[in-house]
Motif scaffolding. Sequence first.
Motif: not given
Length: 161
Positions: A8-12, A61-65
């Motif tokens: 999540l940190i990587k996506i954000l 991807r963020r929503l899945n995580v």
Amino acid sequence: MEEYIIELIKILQDECQLLKKILTIQDEFTNIIVNNRLDLLSNMNGQQKDISNLFDNFEGRRLNVIKMLSYKLGVSINSIDDLISNIPQNYSTILIQIKNEFTDLIKQVKQKSTINQNLLNNSLEYIDFMVNFMSNSKQDIIYSKEGKEDDNIKSLFDIKL
């Protein structure tokens, strides 16, 4: 659970980079408008569309995580603050920094977007004024060779928009 937080940190962080690109594009957009290089606008629209597609990808991807983190933590996560209050301190500190950066970038993008919108509106109003000025001269008096008013010529350009 830790791997989901890291993901999540990587996506954000990637989304923050996209916002920085949008801000750069907005700056270029301003320069294009100010310098009257409207021929370059179509290129900018393509770049914005590409970034929008990337945002869609990251959002999925963020929503899945977040769904997985919600399941692992056993709590409902409706905002980043919900997540921050339920994860270890070392990760919550990172997420707070990302949240602050994200908020600041969104504010800057909104401000730049408002400026660009106002510039475009002013340009369109000017164009509209000039077209009306050039094509609508009912108040103007045109004289014929005999010195009488000529009703045949109504405008400099014989068009109606």
